[in-house]
Scaffold this motif. Sequence first.
Motif, PDB file in Angstrom:
ATOM      1  N   UNK A   1       0.867  -1.177   0.000  1.00  0.00           N
ATOM      2  CA  UNK A   1       0.000   0.000   0.000  1.00  0.00           C
ATOM      3  C   UNK A   1       0.904   1.228   0.000  1.00  0.00           C
ATOM      4  N   UNK A   2       0.677   2.147  -0.910  1.00  0.00           N
ATOM      5  CA  UNK A   2       1.477   3.371  -0.982  1.00  0.00           C
ATOM      6  C   UNK A   2       0.580   4.578  -0.728  1.00  0.00           C
ATOM      7  N   UNK A   3       1.122   5.516   0.044  1.00  0.00           N
ATOM      8  CA  UNK A   3       0.360   6.727   0.336  1.00  0.00           C
ATOM      9  C   UNK A   3       1.328   7.886   0.514  1.00  0.00           C
ATOM     10  N   UNK A   4       1.017   9.078  -0.048  1.00  0.00           N
ATOM     11  CA  UNK A   4       1.919  10.217   0.105  1.00  0.00           C
ATOM     12  C   UNK A   4       1.947  10.734   1.542  1.00  0.00           C
TER      13      UNK A   4
ATOM     14  N   UNK B   1       7.803  14.332   4.445  1.00  0.00           N
ATOM     15  CA  UNK B   1       9.070  13.907   5.008  1.00  0.00           C
ATOM     16  C   UNK B   1       9.859  15.081   5.537  1.00  0.00           C
ATOM     17  N   UNK B   2      11.177  14.970   5.455  1.00  0.00           N
ATOM     18  CA  UNK B   2      12.074  16.008   5.974  1.00  0.00           C
ATOM     19  C   UNK B   2      11.781  17.352   5.332  1.00  0.00           C
ATOM     20  N   UNK B   3      11.549  18.374   6.189  1.00  0.00           N
ATOM     21  CA  UNK B   3      11.288  19.745   5.747  1.00  0.00           C
ATOM     22  C   UNK B   3      10.108  19.835   4.785  1.00  0.00           C
ATOM     23  N   UNK B   4       9.133  18.938   4.955  1.00  0.00           N
ATOM     24  CA  UNK B   4       7.901  19.027   4.191  1.00  0.00           C
ATOM     25  C   UNK B   4       7.951  18.431   2.805  1.00  0.00           C
TER      26      UNK B   4
ATOM     27  N   UNK C   1     -10.599   6.642  -1.645  1.00  0.00           N
ATOM     28  CA  UNK C   1     -10.988   7.816  -0.858  1.00  0.00           C
ATOM     29  C   UNK C   1     -10.483   9.048  -1.579  1.00  0.00           C
ATOM     30  N   UNK C   2     -11.389   9.920  -1.962  1.00  0.00           N
ATOM     31  CA  UNK C   2     -11.001  11.051  -2.813  1.00  0.00           C
ATOM     32  C   UNK C   2     -10.551  12.256  -2.004  1.00  0.00           C
ATOM     33  N   UNK C   3     -11.411  12.759  -1.141  1.00  0.00           N
ATOM     34  CA  UNK C   3     -11.149  14.049  -0.508  1.00  0.00           C
ATOM     35  C   UNK C   3     -10.606  13.950   0.911  1.00  0.00           C
ATOM     36  N   UNK C   4     -10.705  12.793   1.529  1.00  0.00           N
ATOM     37  CA  UNK C   4     -10.216  12.681   2.897  1.00  0.00           C
ATOM     38  C   UNK C   4      -9.739  11.269   3.175  1.00  0.00           C
ATOM     39  N   UNK C   5      -8.927  11.146   4.239  1.00  0.00           N
ATOM     40  CA  UNK C   5      -8.444   9.837   4.677  1.00  0.00           C
ATOM     41  C   UNK C   5      -9.179   9.481   5.955  1.00  0.00           C
TER      42      UNK C   5
ATOM     43  N   UNK D   1       2.250  11.208   9.172  1.00  0.00           N
ATOM     44  CA  UNK D   1       0.794  11.198   9.139  1.00  0.00           C
ATOM     45  C   UNK D   1       0.298  11.464   7.721  1.00  0.00           C
ATOM     46  N   UNK D   2      -0.952  11.126   7.466  1.00  0.00           N
ATOM     47  CA  UNK D   2      -1.551  11.411   6.170  1.00  0.00           C
ATOM     48  C   UNK D   2      -1.558  12.920   5.918  1.00  0.00           C
ATOM     49  N   UNK D   3      -1.487  13.317   4.637  1.00  0.00           N
ATOM     50  CA  UNK D   3      -1.406  14.738   4.287  1.00  0.00           C
ATOM     51  C   UNK D   3      -2.608  15.516   4.814  1.00  0.00           C
ATOM     52  N   UNK D   4      -3.793  14.911   4.762  1.00  0.00           N
ATOM     53  CA  UNK D   4      -4.985  15.602   5.253  1.00  0.00           C
ATOM     54  C   UNK D   4      -4.906  15.876   6.744  1.00  0.00           C
ATOM     55  N   UNK D   5      -4.290  14.971   7.478  1.00  0.00           N
ATOM     56  CA  UNK D   5      -4.134  15.187   8.925  1.00  0.00           C
ATOM     57  C   UNK D   5      -3.149  16.313   9.204  1.00  0.00           C
TER      58      UNK D   5
END
Length: 468
Positions: free
Chosen positions: A314-317, A320-323, A339-343, A387-391
């Motif tokens: 499973x891959x998810x963006x 990482x370091x400095x964003x 899941x389109x708009x949220x995790x 954490x997930x980008x949305x979080x």
Amino acid sequence: MRDFIITNSSRLELSMRLMDILVLEIAGAVAGLIHFHIPLSETPPIHVVLLHFGCALAFLVFPQLDLYGSWRGRSLWDMFLRLAASWALVLLIGLFFSFLIHHVGNVSRLWMFYWYGIGVAFLVTYRAAAYFALRFLRTKGLNNKRVVIVGYGSTGREMHRRAMEQDWAGYDVKAVHAAPEDAGKILDPSVAHLGSLEDIPSYVEANHIHEIWITLPLLASPKLQELQYLLRNTLVDIRWVPDILGVQMLSNKIGNFLGLPAVDLNQPISSGLNGIVKEIFDRVFATVALVLLLPLFIVIAIAIKRSSPGPVFFRQPRLGLNGRTFNVYKFRTMKVHEEKDKVTQATKNDPRITSIGAFLRRTSLDELPQFINVLFGDMSVVGPRPHALQHNEMYKDLLETYMLRHRVKPGITGWAQIHGLRGETDTVDKMAARVKFDLHYIQNWSLWMDIRIIIWTAFKGWTGTNAY
């Protein structure tokens, strides 16, 4: 009587310098007996020459390396390291001197090694004895330094608290200059309150104050300039400890930048040379781990493919370091969905989780492919969990220090995780607790701390009841 040591500090320094020479002379003679089994005077003359040359050089060099300043309030281990490094420098200069006079071939390197080791042991032993003797005297109220604190914000109060609790350091706070809103927060009611800056010079002179600690906030430039003018004729030690405890940053290291002193506020400890050490450790550890775990990876991959259709990984963006964005790898633990708009975080009895996925999550085996991310340089073995980008978008505005955790590489395991802070973060309080532990790790990082976290994770696993 109480100020005897302070008022005679120059004589005591000279005594310590002479004591150092005596100790090093004895150490050289003892090293000669151990190595040559005869007095040093009966060995090739270069050894006696080096003995006296090295001791004389130490007498001149040691004061330049800050070995005789007051060590109260400073780390004893720092003193030992400075002693060892200074003595090594003196011996290297002595060896170079023997080369210049064309006698380096007659010098016994083993004797010099013994001399170095015995010299360090003797210096450390008697310095430690003096250090603890002075600590004992300070606990009895002797050899104390009287202090005035200027500024009583969070840093001023913390300095006062430490001076009161660490009585062995020998600092006696006599007066405080506090802003009106802080005047009622003075920890010791017996301490004098100086209402204005103009009262400080006269109080210092009348009460024989030894040190002034300035703990004004960074924005108090006008008061600092006024205080500088008022204290221009005050001949006491003045320390500036900027009030930065209220500023939630990662560090406060003072360095040289373009020839001027500069304070790094958010430079992690695990940067520079430390960062290189951590990077090498991560890559080596990840390589070994992937080789050893390959059979387990194959078994898990087969189980995942049999449990439900879809990819093994499973891959998810993630940030990482400095964003910088990267794709984190995990073993797939859920049925394929979109899941389109949220995790949506996994919850207890989540129907999306497969049977093998529940086991992988419970045992944290689903995180193992992240050693691939470590090998690629996107992650570290130990660090804040990504954490997930949305979080990130959600919590960066709710928690003011949240994004500081991205000043280091994210990790497979971390300080927060081994303390049970893992899994679902469905409230701000849960995330705040995790961020607190993450920042503690960043601010106190050491390679030994990484090893402890890895050992804890390997033998006890991640703890916590909210991981589904």
